[in-house]
Write a protein that holds these residues in place. Structure first.
Motif, mmCIF file in Angstrom:
data_model
loop_
_atom_site.group_PDB
_atom_site.id
_atom_site.type_symbol
_atom_site.label_atom_id
_atom_site.label_comp_id
_atom_site.label_asym_id
_atom_site.label_seq_id
_atom_site.Cartn_x
_atom_site.Cartn_y
_atom_site.Cartn_z
ATOM 1 N N VAL A 64 0.832 -1.200 0.000
ATOM 2 C CA VAL A 64 0.000 0.000 0.000
ATOM 3 C C VAL A 64 0.868 1.253 0.000
ATOM 4 N N TRP A 93 0.688 3.978 -2.928
ATOM 5 C CA TRP A 93 0.510 5.403 -2.623
ATOM 6 C C TRP A 93 1.561 6.248 -3.335
ATOM 7 N N ARG A 110 0.750 9.196 -5.886
ATOM 8 C CA ARG A 110 1.218 10.550 -5.602
ATOM 9 C C ARG A 110 1.992 11.119 -6.793
ATOM 10 N N THR A 168 -4.353 17.748 -4.404
ATOM 11 C CA THR A 168 -4.528 16.842 -3.280
ATOM 12 C C THR A 168 -5.891 17.066 -2.633
ATOM 13 N N PRO A 182 -1.518 5.939 4.853
ATOM 14 C CA PRO A 182 -1.252 5.720 3.420
ATOM 15 C C PRO A 182 -2.450 5.189 2.654
ATOM 16 N N SER A 206 -4.992 8.094 2.096
ATOM 17 C CA SER A 206 -4.473 8.995 1.069
ATOM 18 C C SER A 206 -4.495 8.337 -0.302
ATOM 19 N N LEU A 207 -4.159 7.047 -0.377
ATOM 20 C CA LEU A 207 -4.172 6.330 -1.650
ATOM 21 C C LEU A 207 -5.567 6.332 -2.276
ATOM 22 N N SER A 257 -6.722 8.059 -5.834
ATOM 23 C CA SER A 257 -6.969 7.097 -6.910
ATOM 24 C C SER A 257 -8.346 7.231 -7.540
#
Length: 489
Positions: free
Chosen positions: A84, A88, A92, A102, A149, A152-153, A157
């Motif tokens: 993961v 990420w 990013r 973001t 992570p 945020s991923l 995505s």
């Protein structure tokens, strides 16, 4: 050519072939992640949605090792967590090249504080001759840091409404398939082999899933199906998806009921209340009038079937928490004894706790702590964080949850109908896990903590997509050559 002479060369080449294949897969994965990062998310979610994380209660001699712990002996953390983090990084970089902003998430400062707190524990541990591996143990609170992570991923995505609806359909399909698998196995193949009630406590019942995370998957899918089916504002959906939603609604509810876990039953009722609050009062009363008698009767039946065979359960509502009563310290009240031991150590070290590597005093008297991890965890997520990190970690825990609740409350009032189901599923999933926060072990388990991260990410994901302005290409006038009669002499 002699075949026996070739076999040794083939055997010794297997490690190299594995390394070459892994390298090719990594390069292909990076390429996919830089273009379509969500296609790295789906396999990761499929693992957590479908693969069991515990063999507790399984009587098989050679119970398979959990995928969530593979690689942790050398790499400190499991390979799934490094996956993961790599996904990420791809997402990013892809967002940077594509100038994708973001998405907003007010939880970032809290997770940075968790990372700083974990680093402080590592530093203090090194001063006190505690290895890095012991300080970073999943039985501490490092799994909370690894939630960031994944959140945020997912935000990086799934960038459009089409992507989010695709994710919604994925959760519905996986929830339906997982619940049908559990029900078929329960009906025809004796249920979950990890049956601690039958194998260790001599309670003659079959259950669909012992792992609380499977019931959490069912709850998330149930929430999406319920909101899509019963919200007053109808959206145009194909008949196929309406059929899937009805099947998911029924099968997931049955799967949770037949799990025979009190935490799953209570959590499901809390999630049901969250779902009901998404509807107007009139629709809410209609659904509760039609649904509560059926759900209440089914829940009463399975509860009586299980608790009537349980030594010390007694009768009435108190039977649901029979082993949390401290009438005497025996096999039925070891959980209370465990909490008292841990609370005593917390009160002795209230500010900083006993450290992420610490073991609470007296764990040797608890039957399920007779293993190498004895004393490193206890059956209360809140007290676990308080014990390991003191009031500092407790403040971070409640601050993180309060920040999420305030955001989710605002988001559920603003989201359009097609995104409301996904956001509600995340909030309902957190509500479902409240009993596990109080009397379970959510943070030492990789699967549970990552599933919590999925639930947290869903409202933020829906809100980010709802606020995103549609990307339109600027109108470009086609080049028209000047007409001859308009050209000046």
């Amino acid at each position: 050519m002699n075949l026996n002479a070739i076999i040794p060369y083939v055997y010794y080449s297997l490690p190299w072939a594995f390394i070459i294949g892994l390298s090719i897969a990594a390069v292909a994965g990076i390429g996919v992640g830089l273009v379509w990062p969500r296609f790295l998310v789906y396999p990761y979610l499929a693992v957590y949605f479908c693969m069991n994380s515990t063999s507790y209660g399984n009587m098989a001699i050679f119970a398979s090792r959990s995928i969530y712990s593979r690689g942790s002996g050398v790499l400190l953390f499991g390979l799934v967590l490094w996956y993961v983090l790599g996904a990420w990084a791809c997402a990013r970089v892809a967002a940077t090249f594509q100038r994708y902003p973001t998405p907003a998430c007010n939880l970032r400062p809290w997770f940075w504080c968790w990372a700083v707190l974990l680093a402080a524990h590592v530093g203090v541990g090194l001063v006190n001759d505690v290895s890095v591996a012991e300080s970073l143990t999943p039985q501490g609170f490092s799994n909370i840091v690894w939630m960031a992570p994944l959140i945020s991923l997912m935000l990086l995505s799934f960038r459009t409404r089409e992507h989010v609806l695709e994710l919604t359909h994925f959760i519905l399909i996986v929830g339906l398939c997982r619940s049908l698998f559990g029900l078929v196995r329960w009906a025809a193949f004796g249920g979950d082999p990890n049956n601690v009630y039958a194998n260790l406590n001599a309670i003659k019942i079959r259950l669909t899933f012992f792992d609380i995370n499977d019931s959490l998957v069912c709850t998330i899918a149930f929430a999406i199906a319920a909101v899509h089916l019963f919200q007053t504002v109808k959206t145009d959906r194909p008949k196929f998806w309406r059929t899937i939603e009805w099947m998911t609604l029924i099968s997931t509810a049955m799967c949770i009921l037949l799990s025979y876990r009190r935490s799953a039953w209570i959590g499901f009722m809390l999630a049901f209340l969250v779902i009901m609050m998404r509807f107007p009062l009139k629709r809410r009363m209609q659904l509760m009038t039609a649904g509560l008698p059926v759900v209440g009767a089914a829940l009463a039946y399975v509860a009586v079937q299980r608790l009537s065979q349980t030594k010390g359960a007694g009768g009435g509502l108190g039977s649901l928490v029979y082993d949390m009563q401290s009438k005497r310290f025996g096999p039925e009240s070891e959980r209370v004894l465990e909490l008292k031991f841990a609370l005593g150590d917390f009160l002795a070290n209230p500010i900083t706790g006993i450290g992420s590597w610490g073991r609470y005093t007296g764990y040797q008297y608890i039957s399920w702590q007779q293993n190498p991890d004895g004393g490193l965890f206890l059956h209360s997520g809140v007290l676990h964080i308080a014990l390991k990190s003191g009031l500092v970690g407790t403040f971070l825990l409640f601050g993180t949850l309060a920040t999420f609740i305030l955001f989710a409350r605002r988001a559920l009032k603003q989201l359009p109908p097609e995104l409301l189901g996904l956001a509600t599923a995340g909030v309902a999933g957190l509500a479902f896990m409240i009993p596990d926060f109080l009397i379970g072990t959510p943070f030492p388990q990789v699967r549970t903590s990552q599933m919590l991260a999925v639930c947290i990410a869903l409202p933020y994901l829906a809100m980010a997509v709802a606020k995103a302005a549609p990307v339109t290409k600027p109108a470009v006038k086609p080049f028209m050559p000047p007409r001859p009669h308009l050209v000046p002499a």
